[in-house]
Design a protein around this motif. Structure first.
Motif, PDB file in Angstrom:
ATOM      1  N   GLU A   1      -3.730  -3.136  -6.410  1.00 36.47           N
ATOM      2  CA  GLU A   1      -4.719  -3.610  -5.444  1.00 36.47           C
ATOM      3  C   GLU A   1      -4.133  -4.716  -4.572  1.00 36.47           C
TER       4      GLU A   1
ATOM      5  N   PRO B   1      -9.795  -3.747  -1.039  1.00 35.45           N
ATOM      6  CA  PRO B   1     -11.078  -3.802  -1.749  1.00 35.45           C
ATOM      7  C   PRO B   1     -11.690  -5.195  -1.804  1.00 35.45           C
ATOM      8  N   ARG B   2     -10.900  -6.233  -1.473  1.00 35.71           N
ATOM      9  CA  ARG B   2     -11.416  -7.600  -1.599  1.00 35.71           C
ATOM     10  C   ARG B   2     -10.822  -8.490  -0.518  1.00 35.71           C
TER      11      ARG B   2
ATOM     12  N   GLN C   1       0.823  -1.210   0.000  1.00 39.22           N
ATOM     13  CA  GLN C   1       0.000   0.000   0.000  1.00 39.22           C
ATOM     14  C   GLN C   1       0.855   1.258   0.000  1.00 39.22           C
TER      15      GLN C   1
ATOM     16  N   LYS D   1     -11.428  -3.854   5.343  1.00 44.34           N
ATOM     17  CA  LYS D   1     -11.923  -2.787   4.475  1.00 44.34           C
ATOM     18  C   LYS D   1     -11.396  -1.439   4.955  1.00 44.34           C
TER      19      LYS D   1
ATOM     20  N   HIS E   1      -5.532  -7.880  -2.337  1.00 46.06           N
ATOM     21  CA  HIS E   1      -6.635  -8.747  -1.933  1.00 46.06           C
ATOM     22  C   HIS E   1      -6.156  -9.594  -0.761  1.00 46.06           C
TER      23      HIS E   1
ATOM     24  N   ILE F   1     -18.066  -4.825   0.365  1.00 46.47           N
ATOM     25  CA  ILE F   1     -16.706  -5.151  -0.079  1.00 46.47           C
ATOM     26  C   ILE F   1     -16.797  -6.356  -0.990  1.00 46.47           C
ATOM     27  N   GLU F   2     -15.812  -6.534  -1.860  1.00 47.92           N
ATOM     28  CA  GLU F   2     -15.792  -7.713  -2.718  1.00 47.92           C
ATOM     29  C   GLU F   2     -15.401  -8.942  -1.900  1.00 47.92           C
TER      30      GLU F   2
END
Length: 443
Positions: free
Chosen positions: A127, A151-152, A120, A146, A129, A173-174
Protein backbone atom coordinates in the motif's frame (compact mmCIF):
# COMPACT_ATOMS: atom_id res chain seq x y z
CA UNK A 1 -0.92 21.03 31.58
CA UNK A 2 -3.92 23.29 32.08
CA UNK A 3 -7.17 22.27 30.47
CA UNK A 4 -7.57 24.02 27.11
CA UNK A 5 -10.68 25.77 25.82
CA UNK A 6 -13.29 23.48 24.30
CA UNK A 7 -14.20 24.69 20.79
CA UNK A 8 -17.43 23.30 19.46
CA UNK A 9 -17.28 21.20 16.30
CA UNK A 10 -20.03 22.29 13.90
CA UNK A 11 -19.40 19.92 11.01
CA UNK A 12 -21.49 16.96 9.94
CA UNK A 13 -21.19 13.94 12.23
CA UNK A 14 -19.87 10.80 10.53
CA UNK A 15 -19.80 7.10 11.24
CA UNK A 16 -18.41 5.90 14.54
CA UNK A 17 -15.93 3.33 13.28
CA UNK A 18 -13.08 2.89 15.72
CA UNK A 19 -10.08 4.83 14.42
CA UNK A 20 -6.61 3.42 14.12
CA UNK A 21 -4.07 4.70 16.65
CA UNK A 22 -0.81 5.18 14.75
CA UNK A 23 2.38 5.62 16.78
CA UNK A 24 5.96 6.62 15.95
CA UNK A 25 8.86 4.22 16.41
CA UNK A 26 12.41 5.49 16.00
CA UNK A 27 13.93 2.07 16.65
CA UNK A 28 12.97 -1.54 17.34
CA UNK A 29 12.63 -1.09 21.08
CA UNK A 30 10.32 1.90 20.65
CA UNK A 31 8.23 -0.14 18.21
CA UNK A 32 7.70 -2.84 20.82
CA UNK A 33 6.75 -0.30 23.47
CA UNK A 34 4.35 1.46 21.11
CA UNK A 35 2.57 -1.81 20.34
CA UNK A 36 2.53 -2.94 23.97
CA UNK A 37 1.05 0.36 25.06
CA UNK A 38 -1.81 0.24 22.60
CA UNK A 39 -0.85 1.25 19.06
CA UNK A 40 -2.82 -0.35 16.24
CA UNK A 41 -0.02 0.50 13.84
CA UNK A 42 3.44 2.05 13.96
CA UNK A 43 5.39 4.03 11.40
CA UNK A 44 9.12 3.69 11.15
CA UNK A 45 12.01 4.81 8.95
CA UNK A 46 14.40 2.73 6.90
CA UNK A 47 18.00 3.50 6.11
CA UNK A 48 16.96 5.60 3.10
CA UNK A 49 14.20 7.80 1.71
CA UNK A 50 12.74 9.02 5.02
CA UNK A 51 12.60 12.47 6.61
CA UNK A 52 14.27 11.49 9.88
CA UNK A 53 17.80 10.65 8.83
CA UNK A 54 19.06 11.32 12.37
CA UNK A 55 16.79 8.72 13.95
CA UNK A 56 18.19 5.24 14.60
CA UNK A 57 16.02 3.89 11.78
CA UNK A 58 15.66 0.23 10.81
CA UNK A 59 17.64 -2.31 8.88
CA UNK A 60 15.63 -4.84 6.87
CA UNK A 61 16.32 -7.48 9.50
CA UNK A 62 15.01 -5.19 12.22
CA UNK A 63 11.95 -4.49 10.09
CA UNK A 64 11.23 -8.21 9.83
CA UNK A 65 11.55 -8.61 13.59
CA UNK A 66 9.33 -5.59 14.16
CA UNK A 67 6.68 -6.88 11.76
CA UNK A 68 6.66 -10.31 13.42
CA UNK A 69 6.30 -8.71 16.84
CA UNK A 70 3.52 -6.36 15.72
CA UNK A 71 1.56 -9.17 14.08
CA UNK A 72 1.40 -11.06 17.38
CA UNK A 73 -0.65 -8.14 18.71
CA UNK A 74 -2.66 -7.50 15.56
CA UNK A 75 -0.69 -4.38 14.66
CA UNK A 76 0.76 -3.18 11.35
CA UNK A 77 4.04 -1.52 10.42
CA UNK A 78 4.35 1.34 7.93
CA UNK A 79 7.59 2.80 6.56
CA UNK A 80 8.12 6.49 5.82
CA UNK A 81 9.61 6.96 2.35
CA UNK A 82 8.54 10.56 2.20
CA UNK A 83 11.53 12.49 0.88
CA UNK A 84 11.29 14.69 -2.18
CA UNK A 85 13.80 12.87 -4.32
CA UNK A 86 16.60 14.36 -6.40
CA UNK A 87 17.85 12.46 -9.41
CA UNK A 88 20.52 10.62 -7.45
CA UNK A 89 18.00 9.51 -4.83
CA UNK A 90 16.04 7.38 -7.28
CA UNK A 91 18.85 4.89 -7.87
CA UNK A 92 18.15 1.73 -5.90
CA UNK A 93 14.58 2.61 -4.98
CA UNK A 94 13.07 -0.43 -6.72
CA UNK A 95 15.17 -2.92 -4.75
CA UNK A 96 14.50 -0.98 -1.56
CA UNK A 97 10.74 -1.19 -2.05
CA UNK A 98 10.90 -4.91 -2.86
CA UNK A 99 12.83 -5.49 0.35
CA UNK A 100 10.18 -3.61 2.32
CA UNK A 101 7.46 -5.80 0.87
CA UNK A 102 9.42 -8.98 1.58
CA UNK A 103 9.92 -7.80 5.18
CA UNK A 104 6.15 -7.69 5.63
CA UNK A 105 5.70 -3.91 5.69
CA UNK A 106 2.01 -3.08 5.23
CA UNK A 107 2.42 0.32 3.57
CA UNK A 108 4.84 3.08 2.71
CA UNK A 109 4.16 6.76 3.38
CA UNK A 110 5.29 8.71 0.32
CA UNK A 111 5.09 12.24 -1.06
CA UNK A 112 7.13 12.24 -4.29
CA UNK A 113 5.05 11.19 -7.33
CA UNK A 114 8.08 9.34 -8.71
CA UNK A 115 8.35 7.15 -5.61
CA UNK A 116 4.59 6.60 -5.60
CA UNK A 117 4.57 5.50 -9.25
CA UNK A 118 7.57 3.22 -8.81
CA UNK A 119 6.01 1.55 -5.76
CA UNK A 120 2.70 0.94 -7.53
CA UNK A 121 4.50 -0.55 -10.53
CA UNK A 122 7.18 -2.62 -8.80
CA UNK A 123 5.35 -3.81 -5.64
CA UNK A 124 1.61 -3.51 -6.27
CA UNK A 125 0.90 -5.47 -3.08
CA UNK A 126 2.48 -2.72 -0.95
CA UNK A 127 0.00 0.00 0.00
CA UNK A 128 1.01 3.60 -0.61
CA UNK A 129 -0.25 6.25 1.81
CA UNK A 130 0.14 9.86 0.74
CA UNK A 131 2.42 11.76 3.13
CA UNK A 132 1.46 14.99 4.87
CA UNK A 133 4.41 16.49 2.94
CA UNK A 134 2.09 16.73 -0.09
CA UNK A 135 0.07 19.40 1.75
CA UNK A 136 -3.26 17.89 0.73
CA UNK A 137 -5.96 20.20 2.08
CA UNK A 138 -9.09 19.85 -0.09
CA UNK A 139 -11.42 17.09 -1.26
CA UNK A 140 -10.63 17.47 -4.97
CA UNK A 141 -6.94 16.84 -4.31
CA UNK A 142 -7.89 13.85 -2.18
CA UNK A 143 -10.12 12.61 -5.02
CA UNK A 144 -7.17 12.92 -7.39
CA UNK A 145 -4.99 10.72 -5.22
CA UNK A 146 -7.79 8.19 -4.82
CA UNK A 147 -8.03 7.96 -8.60
CA UNK A 148 -4.28 7.42 -8.66
CA UNK A 149 -4.87 4.28 -6.60
CA UNK A 150 -3.95 5.43 -3.09
CA UNK A 151 -6.15 4.02 -0.30
CA UNK A 152 -5.14 6.62 2.31
CA UNK A 153 -4.20 10.29 2.46
CA UNK A 154 -2.36 11.89 5.38
CA UNK A 155 -3.74 15.40 5.35
CA UNK A 156 -1.64 18.51 5.78
CA UNK A 157 -1.50 19.75 9.35
CA UNK A 158 -3.16 22.98 8.18
CA UNK A 159 -6.50 21.26 7.53
CA UNK A 160 -9.36 22.24 9.83
CA UNK A 161 -11.82 19.78 11.35
CA UNK A 162 -14.68 21.08 9.22
CA UNK A 163 -12.55 20.76 6.09
CA UNK A 164 -11.84 17.15 7.05
CA UNK A 165 -15.55 16.49 7.42
CA UNK A 166 -16.16 18.00 3.98
CA UNK A 167 -13.46 15.80 2.49
CA UNK A 168 -15.11 12.73 4.02
CA UNK A 169 -18.45 13.85 2.61
CA UNK A 170 -17.05 13.91 -0.93
CA UNK A 171 -14.47 11.11 -1.06
CA UNK A 172 -14.67 7.56 0.26
CA UNK A 173 -11.06 7.14 1.29
CA UNK A 174 -9.10 6.63 4.49
CA UNK A 175 -8.04 9.90 6.10
CA UNK A 176 -5.09 10.04 8.46
CA UNK A 177 -4.38 13.15 10.55
CA UNK A 178 -1.84 14.17 13.16
CA UNK A 179 -3.48 14.52 16.56
CA UNK A 180 -0.48 14.94 18.86
CA UNK A 181 3.11 16.12 18.71
CA UNK A 182 5.40 18.76 17.26
CA UNK A 183 4.17 21.15 14.61
CA UNK A 184 6.30 22.59 11.80
CA UNK A 185 6.38 26.34 11.28
CA UNK A 186 6.69 25.84 7.53
CA UNK A 187 3.98 24.74 5.15
CA UNK A 188 3.50 21.03 5.86
CA UNK A 189 7.17 20.75 6.66
CA UNK A 190 8.51 22.04 3.35
CA UNK A 191 11.33 24.28 4.50
CA UNK A 192 14.69 25.43 3.14
CA UNK A 193 16.04 27.26 6.20
CA UNK A 194 17.98 24.18 7.24
CA UNK A 195 19.46 23.90 3.75
CA UNK A 196 20.71 27.49 3.80
CA UNK A 197 21.96 27.55 7.37
CA UNK A 198 23.57 24.12 7.71
CA UNK A 199 23.55 22.50 4.25
CA UNK A 200 21.18 19.87 5.63
CA UNK A 201 18.20 19.24 3.35
CA UNK A 202 14.93 19.29 5.29
CA UNK A 203 13.12 17.55 2.46
CA UNK A 204 15.61 14.71 2.37
CA UNK A 205 15.65 14.02 6.09
CA UNK A 206 18.25 16.47 7.37
CA UNK A 207 16.16 19.13 9.12
CA UNK A 208 18.19 20.90 11.83
CA UNK A 209 15.04 22.50 13.37
CA UNK A 210 16.34 25.98 12.66
CA UNK A 211 12.89 27.41 13.50
CA UNK A 212 13.62 26.54 17.14
CA UNK A 213 17.00 28.27 17.22
CA UNK A 214 17.42 31.50 19.18
CA UNK A 215 17.55 34.59 16.98
CA UNK A 216 18.47 38.23 17.53
CA UNK A 217 17.45 41.24 15.48
CA UNK A 218 20.15 43.37 13.88
CA UNK A 219 20.21 46.73 12.13
CA UNK A 220 22.64 47.98 9.54
CA UNK A 221 25.61 49.36 11.46
CA UNK A 222 26.39 52.28 9.17
CA UNK A 223 27.14 55.46 11.10
CA UNK A 224 23.92 57.24 10.12
CA UNK A 225 21.80 54.24 11.17
CA UNK A 226 23.66 53.82 14.43
CA UNK A 227 23.50 57.50 15.34
CA UNK A 228 19.70 57.46 15.09
CA UNK A 229 19.34 54.72 17.70
CA UNK A 230 18.49 55.43 21.35
CA UNK A 231 21.49 55.07 23.57
CA UNK A 232 19.88 52.07 25.27
CA UNK A 233 20.16 50.08 22.05
CA UNK A 234 23.89 50.43 21.64
CA UNK A 235 25.79 47.11 21.66
CA UNK A 236 27.80 46.22 24.73
CA UNK A 237 31.52 46.92 24.72
CA UNK A 238 32.15 43.19 24.59
CA UNK A 239 30.30 42.82 21.27
CA UNK A 240 32.42 41.58 18.36
CA UNK A 241 33.71 44.29 16.08
CA UNK A 242 31.42 43.15 13.29
CA UNK A 243 28.42 44.10 15.43
CA UNK A 244 29.56 47.60 16.37
CA UNK A 245 28.22 50.80 14.74
CA UNK A 246 30.00 51.92 11.66
CA UNK A 247 31.17 48.46 10.72
CA UNK A 248 28.44 45.93 9.89
CA UNK A 249 25.41 45.59 12.16
CA UNK A 250 24.25 46.01 15.73
CA UNK A 251 21.87 43.93 17.85
CA UNK A 252 18.56 45.62 18.65
CA UNK A 253 17.64 43.37 21.54
CA UNK A 254 18.79 44.33 25.00
CA UNK A 255 21.15 42.01 26.80
CA UNK A 256 18.40 40.98 29.22
CA UNK A 257 15.86 40.35 26.44
CA UNK A 258 14.86 36.84 25.49
CA UNK A 259 16.10 35.63 22.13
CA UNK A 260 13.41 35.08 19.51
CA UNK A 261 12.38 31.72 18.05
CA UNK A 262 9.87 30.76 15.36
CA UNK A 263 8.83 27.49 16.95
CA UNK A 264 5.18 26.58 17.36
CA UNK A 265 3.52 24.97 20.35
CA UNK A 266 2.88 21.23 20.14
CA UNK A 267 -0.42 19.77 19.00
CA UNK A 268 -2.67 17.98 21.49
CA UNK A 269 -6.20 16.83 20.62
CA UNK A 270 -6.81 14.57 23.61
CA UNK A 271 -9.60 16.83 24.85
CA UNK A 272 -11.40 16.55 21.52
CA UNK A 273 -11.50 12.81 20.84
CA UNK A 274 -15.29 12.82 20.15
CA UNK A 275 -14.91 15.52 17.48
CA UNK A 276 -12.07 13.67 15.78
CA UNK A 277 -13.95 10.38 15.68
CA UNK A 278 -17.26 11.86 14.61
CA UNK A 279 -15.61 13.87 11.83
CA UNK A 280 -14.63 10.53 10.31
CA UNK A 281 -10.83 10.55 10.73
CA UNK A 282 -9.70 6.96 10.17
CA UNK A 283 -6.22 7.11 11.66
CA UNK A 284 -5.02 9.20 14.62
CA UNK A 285 -1.33 9.88 14.13
CA UNK A 286 1.13 10.73 16.90
CA UNK A 287 4.30 12.58 15.90
CA UNK A 288 7.66 11.68 17.41
CA UNK A 289 10.05 9.16 15.85
CA UNK A 290 12.88 11.07 17.55
CA UNK A 291 11.14 11.11 20.94
CA UNK A 292 11.97 8.92 23.94
CA UNK A 293 10.49 5.56 24.91
CA UNK A 294 8.84 7.25 27.89
CA UNK A 295 7.16 9.76 25.56
CA UNK A 296 5.91 7.10 23.14
CA UNK A 297 4.57 4.80 25.87
CA UNK A 298 2.89 7.61 27.82
CA UNK A 299 1.20 9.33 24.90
CA UNK A 300 0.06 6.12 23.20
CA UNK A 301 -1.29 4.76 26.47
CA UNK A 302 -3.35 7.90 27.15
CA UNK A 303 -4.86 8.12 23.66
CA UNK A 304 -5.61 4.39 23.74
CA UNK A 305 -7.61 4.80 26.93
CA UNK A 306 -9.49 7.83 25.63
CA UNK A 307 -10.41 6.25 22.29
CA UNK A 308 -11.54 3.00 23.89
CA UNK A 309 -13.60 4.82 26.52
CA UNK A 310 -15.42 6.87 23.90
CA UNK A 311 -16.11 3.93 21.60
CA UNK A 312 -17.43 1.86 24.50
CA UNK A 313 -20.03 4.44 25.52
CA UNK A 314 -20.15 7.63 23.40
CA UNK A 315 -23.16 9.07 25.16
CA UNK A 316 -21.55 8.98 28.58
CA UNK A 317 -17.96 9.67 27.63
CA UNK A 318 -16.06 11.89 30.05
CA UNK A 319 -12.51 13.15 29.70
CA UNK A 320 -10.55 12.00 32.72
CA UNK A 321 -8.29 14.62 34.36
CA UNK A 322 -5.65 11.98 35.00
CA UNK A 323 -5.20 11.55 31.24
CA UNK A 324 -4.16 15.19 30.95
CA UNK A 325 -1.88 14.77 33.96
CA UNK A 326 -0.22 11.82 32.27
CA UNK A 327 0.38 13.72 29.04
CA UNK A 328 1.94 16.55 30.98
CA UNK A 329 4.56 14.13 32.30
CA UNK A 330 5.79 13.58 28.76
CA UNK A 331 5.09 17.02 27.26
CA UNK A 332 8.05 18.68 25.56
CA UNK A 333 6.41 22.07 24.94
CA UNK A 334 3.20 23.98 25.63
CA UNK A 335 0.20 22.45 23.86
CA UNK A 336 -2.64 23.68 21.65
CA UNK A 337 -5.14 22.43 19.05
CA UNK A 338 -3.22 23.45 15.94
CA UNK A 339 -5.40 24.27 12.92
CA UNK A 340 -8.33 22.03 13.82
CA UNK A 341 -10.61 24.81 15.07
CA UNK A 342 -9.02 28.07 13.94
CA UNK A 343 -5.84 29.53 12.50
CA UNK A 344 -3.03 29.71 15.08
CA UNK A 345 -2.00 33.22 16.08
CA UNK A 346 0.79 34.75 18.16
CA UNK A 347 -0.40 32.91 21.27
CA UNK A 348 0.24 29.57 19.57
CA UNK A 349 3.94 30.17 19.01
CA UNK A 350 6.91 30.09 21.35
CA UNK A 351 8.89 33.31 21.54
CA UNK A 352 10.61 32.99 24.89
CA UNK A 353 12.64 30.33 26.70
CA UNK A 354 10.70 27.16 27.39
CA UNK A 355 11.11 24.06 29.48
CA UNK A 356 11.94 21.67 26.68
CA UNK A 357 12.52 18.56 28.73
CA UNK A 358 9.66 16.48 30.05
CA UNK A 359 9.38 16.70 33.85
CA UNK A 360 9.84 12.94 34.31
CA UNK A 361 12.59 10.49 33.37
CA UNK A 362 12.19 6.86 32.40
CA UNK A 363 14.00 5.24 35.35
CA UNK A 364 13.42 1.53 34.95
CA UNK A 365 11.67 -1.24 33.02
CA UNK A 366 9.92 -4.07 34.86
CA UNK A 367 11.35 -7.41 33.74
CA UNK A 368 9.72 -9.75 36.28
CA UNK A 369 7.66 -9.83 39.47
CA UNK A 370 7.62 -12.35 42.32
CA UNK A 371 4.10 -12.51 43.73
CA UNK A 372 5.36 -14.36 46.83
CA UNK A 373 7.93 -11.77 47.93
CA UNK A 374 6.42 -8.69 46.28
CA UNK A 375 9.79 -8.07 44.69
CA UNK A 376 10.28 -6.83 41.16
CA UNK A 377 13.25 -7.19 38.84
CA UNK A 378 13.82 -3.82 37.19
CA UNK A 379 16.18 -3.01 34.36
CA UNK A 380 17.82 0.34 35.11
CA UNK A 381 17.32 3.06 32.48
CA UNK A 382 18.28 6.12 34.53
CA UNK A 383 19.98 6.59 37.89
CA UNK A 384 17.72 6.13 40.92
CA UNK A 385 18.32 5.47 44.61
CA UNK A 386 16.55 4.71 47.90
CA UNK A 387 14.35 7.52 49.16
CA UNK A 388 13.35 8.85 45.74
CA UNK A 389 9.69 9.21 44.82
CA UNK A 390 8.75 7.15 41.78
CA UNK A 391 5.70 6.06 39.76
CA UNK A 392 4.87 2.82 38.02
CA UNK A 393 2.55 2.71 35.02
CA UNK A 394 1.73 0.13 32.38
CA UNK A 395 -0.46 -0.76 29.40
CA UNK A 396 -2.85 -2.91 31.44
CA UNK A 397 -3.79 -0.30 33.99
CA UNK A 398 -0.85 -0.39 36.38
CA UNK A 399 -0.45 2.95 38.12
CA UNK A 400 0.81 3.75 41.60
CA UNK A 401 3.35 5.90 43.43
CA UNK A 402 5.83 4.85 46.05
CA UNK A 403 9.23 5.61 47.52
CA UNK A 404 12.27 3.59 46.48
CA UNK A 405 13.25 1.23 49.29
CA UNK A 406 16.21 -1.12 49.58
CA UNK A 407 17.92 -2.01 46.32
CA UNK A 408 19.77 -5.25 45.57
CA UNK A 409 21.65 -6.62 42.62
CA UNK A 410 20.76 -9.99 41.12
CA UNK A 411 23.10 -11.74 43.56
CA UNK A 412 21.23 -10.20 46.50
CA UNK A 413 23.94 -7.69 47.43
CA UNK A 414 22.68 -4.35 48.79
CA UNK A 415 23.15 -1.29 46.57
CA UNK A 416 23.21 2.37 47.52
CA UNK A 417 21.91 3.33 44.05
CA UNK A 418 21.07 1.94 40.61
CA UNK A 419 24.00 3.45 38.77
CA UNK A 420 24.74 1.26 35.77
CA UNK A 421 22.82 1.32 32.49
CA UNK A 422 20.65 -1.78 31.94
CA UNK A 423 21.68 -3.22 35.32
CA UNK A 424 19.03 -5.57 36.71
CA UNK A 425 17.88 -4.38 40.13
CA UNK A 426 15.72 -6.14 42.69
CA UNK A 427 13.39 -4.04 44.84
CA UNK A 428 10.09 -4.39 46.66
CA UNK A 429 7.10 -2.70 45.11
CA UNK A 430 3.89 -1.68 46.85
CA UNK A 431 1.61 -3.30 44.27
CA UNK A 432 1.90 -6.06 41.65
CA UNK A 433 3.61 -5.12 38.40
CA UNK A 434 4.03 -6.82 35.02
CA UNK A 435 6.75 -7.05 32.39
CA UNK A 436 6.82 -3.93 30.21
CA UNK A 437 5.46 -1.76 33.04
CA UNK A 438 7.62 1.34 33.37
CA UNK A 439 9.07 3.15 36.37
CA UNK A 440 9.64 6.86 36.17
CA UNK A 441 11.04 9.54 38.45
CA UNK A 442 10.58 13.28 38.57
CA UNK A 443 13.61 15.19 37.32
Amino acid sequence: MEAMAQPVYKGQRHRLDKPELLAPAGNLEKLKFAVHYGADAVYIGGQKYGLRSNADNFTFEEMKEGVEFARKYGAKVFVAANIYAHNEDIEGIEDYLRNLYEAGIAAIIAADPAIIEIAQRVVPGLEVHLSTQQSTLNWQAVQFWKEEGLPRVVLGRETSLQEIAEIKNHVDIEIEAFVHGAMCSSYSGRCVLSNHFTDRDSNRGGCCQSCRWKYDLFEDGRDEAASSLPSGLQPPASAPAAFKPGITSIPLFQKEDHAFTMGSKDLCMLEHIPDLIEAGIDSFKIEGRMKSIHYVATVVNVYRQAIDAYMEDPENYVLKPEWLEELNKAANRPLNTGFFYDTPDHEDHIYEPEEKAAPYDFAGLVMDYDVTTGEAVIQQRNHFKPGQHIEFFGPEGTFFKQTVGQLKDEAGQALDAARHPLQRIRMKVDHPVKPFDMMRKRK
